[in-house]
Motif scaffolding. Structure first.
Motif, PDB file in Angstrom:
ATOM      1  N   GLU A   1     -17.950 -51.981  36.647  1.00 52.77           N
ATOM      2  CA  GLU A   1     -19.365 -51.628  36.778  1.00 52.77           C
ATOM      3  C   GLU A   1     -19.634 -50.247  36.196  1.00 52.77           C
ATOM      4  OE1 GLU A   1     -20.625 -51.804  40.912  1.00 52.77           O
ATOM      5  OE2 GLU A   1     -20.114 -53.947  40.878  1.00 52.77           O
ATOM      6  N   VAL A   2     -18.675 -49.348  36.353  1.00 51.18           N
ATOM      7  CA  VAL A   2     -18.879 -47.956  35.978  1.00 51.18           C
ATOM      8  C   VAL A   2     -18.655 -47.721  34.476  1.00 51.18           C
ATOM      9  CG1 VAL A   2     -17.872 -45.661  36.225  1.00 51.18           C
ATOM     10  CG2 VAL A   2     -18.408 -47.012  38.259  1.00 51.18           C
ATOM     11  N   LEU A   3     -17.557 -48.242  33.958  1.00 45.57           N
ATOM     12  CA  LEU A   3     -17.221 -47.973  32.560  1.00 45.57           C
ATOM     13  C   LEU A   3     -17.827 -49.026  31.637  1.00 45.57           C
ATOM     14  CD1 LEU A   3     -13.405 -47.110  32.832  1.00 45.57           C
ATOM     15  CD2 LEU A   3     -15.295 -45.505  32.537  1.00 45.57           C
ATOM     16  N   PRO A   4     -18.304 -48.598  30.467  1.00 49.29           N
ATOM     17  CA  PRO A   4     -18.736 -49.601  29.484  1.00 49.29           C
ATOM     18  C   PRO A   4     -17.546 -50.505  29.136  1.00 49.29           C
ATOM     19  CG  PRO A   4     -19.329 -47.371  28.767  1.00 49.29           C
ATOM     20  CD  PRO A   4     -18.452 -47.227  29.970  1.00 49.29           C
ATOM     21  N   PRO A   5     -17.812 -51.799  28.864  1.00 48.20           N
ATOM     22  CA  PRO A   5     -16.704 -52.746  28.670  1.00 48.20           C
ATOM     23  C   PRO A   5     -15.712 -52.329  27.592  1.00 48.20           C
ATOM     24  CG  PRO A   5     -18.828 -53.701  28.020  1.00 48.20           C
ATOM     25  CD  PRO A   5     -19.120 -52.440  28.751  1.00 48.20           C
ATOM     26  N   GLU A   6     -16.190 -51.737  26.502  1.00 50.87           N
ATOM     27  CA  GLU A   6     -15.249 -51.381  25.433  1.00 50.87           C
ATOM     28  C   GLU A   6     -14.288 -50.277  25.900  1.00 50.87           C
ATOM     29  OE1 GLU A   6     -18.512 -51.208  25.271  1.00 50.87           O
ATOM     30  OE2 GLU A   6     -19.189 -49.257  24.513  1.00 50.87           O
ATOM     31  N   LEU A   7     -14.745 -49.496  26.902  1.00 53.43           N
ATOM     32  CA  LEU A   7     -13.848 -48.457  27.430  1.00 53.43           C
ATOM     33  C   LEU A   7     -12.805 -49.045  28.367  1.00 53.43           C
ATOM     34  CD1 LEU A   7     -13.974 -45.316  26.899  1.00 53.43           C
ATOM     35  CD2 LEU A   7     -15.960 -46.587  26.114  1.00 53.43           C
ATOM     36  N   VAL A   8     -13.192 -50.075  29.143  1.00 53.35           N
ATOM     37  CA  VAL A   8     -12.205 -50.758  29.993  1.00 53.35           C
ATOM     38  C   VAL A   8     -11.139 -51.395  29.101  1.00 53.35           C
ATOM     39  CG1 VAL A   8     -11.814 -52.582  31.687  1.00 53.35           C
ATOM     40  CG2 VAL A   8     -13.910 -51.216  31.804  1.00 53.35           C
ATOM     41  N   ARG A   9     -11.571 -52.046  28.046  1.00 51.29           N
ATOM     42  CA  ARG A   9     -10.617 -52.662  27.122  1.00 51.29           C
ATOM     43  C   ARG A   9      -9.729 -51.593  26.481  1.00 51.29           C
ATOM     44  NH1 ARG A   9     -12.074 -58.097  25.600  1.00 51.29           N
ATOM     45  NH2 ARG A   9     -10.691 -57.810  23.830  1.00 51.29           N
ATOM     46  N   PHE A  10     -10.360 -50.495  26.109  1.00 48.42           N
ATOM     47  CA  PHE A  10      -9.625 -49.415  25.443  1.00 48.42           C
ATOM     48  C   PHE A  10      -8.527 -48.832  26.340  1.00 48.42           C
ATOM     49  CE2 PHE A  10      -9.383 -44.836  24.130  1.00 48.42           C
ATOM     50  CZ  PHE A  10      -8.805 -45.052  22.896  1.00 48.42           C
ATOM     51  N   LEU A  11      -8.841 -48.710  27.628  1.00 46.01           N
ATOM     52  CA  LEU A  11      -7.858 -48.192  28.573  1.00 46.01           C
ATOM     53  C   LEU A  11      -6.540 -48.967  28.462  1.00 46.01           C
ATOM     54  CD1 LEU A  11      -7.010 -46.558  31.109  1.00 46.01           C
ATOM     55  CD2 LEU A  11      -8.298 -48.181  32.489  1.00 46.01           C
ATOM     56  N   PHE A  12      -6.641 -50.282  28.259  1.00 46.39           N
ATOM     57  CA  PHE A  12      -5.439 -51.118  28.236  1.00 46.39           C
ATOM     58  C   PHE A  12      -4.927 -51.433  26.831  1.00 46.39           C
ATOM     59  CE2 PHE A  12      -7.539 -51.875  32.241  1.00 46.39           C
ATOM     60  CZ  PHE A  12      -6.485 -51.669  33.117  1.00 46.39           C
ATOM     61  N   LEU A  13      -5.760 -51.240  25.822  1.00 48.60           N
ATOM     62  CA  LEU A  13      -5.357 -51.673  24.486  1.00 48.60           C
ATOM     63  C   LEU A  13      -5.035 -50.516  23.546  1.00 48.60           C
ATOM     64  CD1 LEU A  13      -7.843 -54.647  24.048  1.00 48.60           C
ATOM     65  CD2 LEU A  13      -5.406 -54.733  24.610  1.00 48.60           C
TER      66      LEU A  13
END
Ligand SMILES: [Zn+2]
Length: 539
Positions: free
Chosen positions: A293-305
């Motif tokens: 909810e907090v992070l934009p989706p591309e940032l959530v993906r970026f955290l792991f990728l």
């Protein structure tokens, strides 16, 4: 080559990429690693023209085995019961405990650009889809026992059979042992002392194990999923990938019991919170659905990728972790857009950037070239009353923000607000003393006052408009006055914020009305400690 591209380049024939999870409580942000890796692999395959399918499973026939997750009155009744048969927590509209927690997690997938085929083990068992595998496991019980002994050094008694019945009397699956199999029925017992964490009711009987009345132990269930879905690639956490661990056992069972090559493993490291592995049950402050909810989706993906799967991640949302994540993302975007970037870059930044986008077919270079407001500055400006941040960042960009850039800005504003509310360090919080200089200006040295006066003059003359222009001016005037930059910035922070540190000063000054800034610089420059002045103090 980007790791997922490397993997895709070696894949022959149609592929099924899968992951699954036991929904035994609130799901922690680290649990995104599996599904996001699956999606990255699926995308890489698809880009190479490979026929590929992504799947995600919920292991909801697993028994409830964590007492801490139940209310005290529910422990006796529900420890050992399949998660699909435990009631949802009070206040939830979900039909079961598993549906509640898995649902929260699965609901985030589409928003993260991940669209797998989702399967629930409770449904696969109930539909009879698992019956052929239950039958094979029972027919080959000897072989299964031998594999446990050889691969994992786990000894099961001769009468042990590799399935667990759901007790007809108490509904527990973690407490039952199957002792005989005659080709159509099993004889089982529900024992009070089979496991330490749950107590069976003592019931026993002879019953058909099919159609949802039993489940396979985890290692066999995993291998059965591979056969049923045709899985060819499955990443798994490093805890499962140890020698003799779950993955080794399931691999051997796939080969020797279900007669099938196991999928390619992509072992991945954990995500730690402040250096500690975060277990599902203790995910407070960094639950998967909250971070989504907090992070934009591309940032959530970026955290792991942004790193290879075998790279351990540390993600403590408190402190500067979140701003740093945005800054690193922006650096990768700059590199992708062909802009000059300071510091070392990972190989293939453009591939990383692309795989982080929601739409797999995004034109990475075009998307990367959009204007992105630096997170730290945005967090700062959002706290200065009366600032039009859209106008502010248009000034920094040098032209109007387009629709996509406006939505990037909006998403970052939301993230910045959440960060300030929950995780930001004290120094990131800002109160601009608007009506009068803060009392602390009395502590300024004479040379700092002279500096502020000089800056007021220069600003009046040159009219700096952007954060960069202000920042340059602050440095230049300091240089001309032979004042160390630290002392110059210190004077500015005191004059506006009443403290000796703060965010990037140029941005702060640019965000405030010019006449207010110049007036304040003058006032602070002319400040003399006096009874009158002291009374003027902080506002
Ligand atoms: Zn029972």
């Amino acid at each position: 080559m980007y790791w997922a591209d490397e993997l895709a380049a070696n894949a022959g024939g149609p592929q099924v990429v899968s992951d699954s999870k036991t929904p035994s409580g609130t799901i922690h942000v680290g649990s995104f690693r599996g599904p996001i890796l699956v999606d990255a692999i699926w995308r890489a395959l698809r880009e190479r023209g490979v026929d590929a399918q992504a799947t995600y499973g919920v292991d909801d026939m697993d028994p409830m085995d964590a007492q801490a997750l139940l209310t005290p009155d529910a422990v006796d009744r529900y420890m050992g019961v399949p998660l699909a048969h435990v009631p949802a927590p009070a206040g939830s509209g979900a039909s079961s405990y598993a549906r509640h927690f898995a649902g929260q997690f699965l609901d985030t997938f589409a928003g993260l650009g991940f669209h797998p085929y989702v399967f629930w083990m409770s449904e696969l068992y109930a539909s009879g889809a698992m019956d052929p595998f239950l039958r094979i496991a029972l027919d080959r019980a000897d072989r299964v026992r031998e594999i446990y002994e050889r691969v994992a050094n786990v000894h099961h008694p001769r009468e042990w059979h590799p399935i667990s019945l759901v007790c007809e009397s108490c509904g527990k699956v973690g407490t039952t042992i199957v002792l005989e199999w005659d080709g159509s029925q099993v004889r089982y017992e529900c024992r009070s002392d089979l496991v330490t964490w749950a107590h069976g009711c003592g019931h026993g009987g002879r019953v058909s194990p099919f159609g949802g009345r039993s489940k396979l132990p985890w290692n066999l269930e995993w291998a059965a999923q591979w056969s049923y879905l045709g899985v060819t690639i499955e990443p798994s956490g490093k805890d499962l990938s140890t020698k003799g661990g779950s993955r080794d056992r399931s691999d051997a069972i796939a080969r020797e019991v279900f007669d099938r090559e196991p999928p390619l493993n992509v072992p991945y490291e954990f995500l730690n919170i402040g250096g500690r592995k975060m277990s599902t049950s203790k995910g407070r402050g960094a639950t998967a659905h909250e971070m989504a909810e907090v992070l934009p989706p591309e940032l959530v993906r970026f955290l792991f990728l942004r790193h290879r799967p075998n790279h351990a991640l540390d993600f403590d949302p408190s402190g500067d972790t979140i701003p740093r994540l945005f800054d690193e993302y922006d650096r990768i975007a700059d590199a992708t857009a062909g802009r000059e970037v300071r510091g070392e870059l990972p190989p293939d930044p453009d591939r990383i950037f692309k795989v982080c986008q929601l739409d797999p077919d995004t034109d990475a270079a075009a998307e990367a070239s959009r204007y992105r407001p630096p997170f730290g500055h945005l967090a700062l400006l959002g706290q200065v009353p009366g600032v039009d941040v859209v106008e502010r960042f248009a000034a920094e960009k040098g032209e109007t923000l387009d629709a996509a850039e406006l939505s990037i800005l909006e998403a970052r504003r939301r993230a910045a607000r959440a960060w300030l509310e929950h995780w930001a360090p004290e120094r990131a919080r800002l109160v601009v003393h608007r009506s009068a200089p803060p009392a602390e200006v009395a502590a300024l040295s004479d040379e700092q006052r002279i500096y502020l006066g000089g800056l007021a003059l220069a600003a009046e003359r040159e009219g700096p408009a952007s954060g960069e222009a202000w920042q340059n001016l602050v440095f230049r005037v300091a240089q001309e006055a032979a004042m160390p930059a630290g002392r110059a910035f210190g004077a500015l922070y005191i004059a506006f914020l009443g403290r000796t540190n703060g965010p990037r000063a140029g941005w702060l000054l640019a965000a405030l009305p010019a006449e207010f800034v110049i007036g304040r610089l003058r006032k602070a420059a002319g400040w003399r400690a006096s009874p009158e002045g002291a009374a003027e103090g902080s506002a």
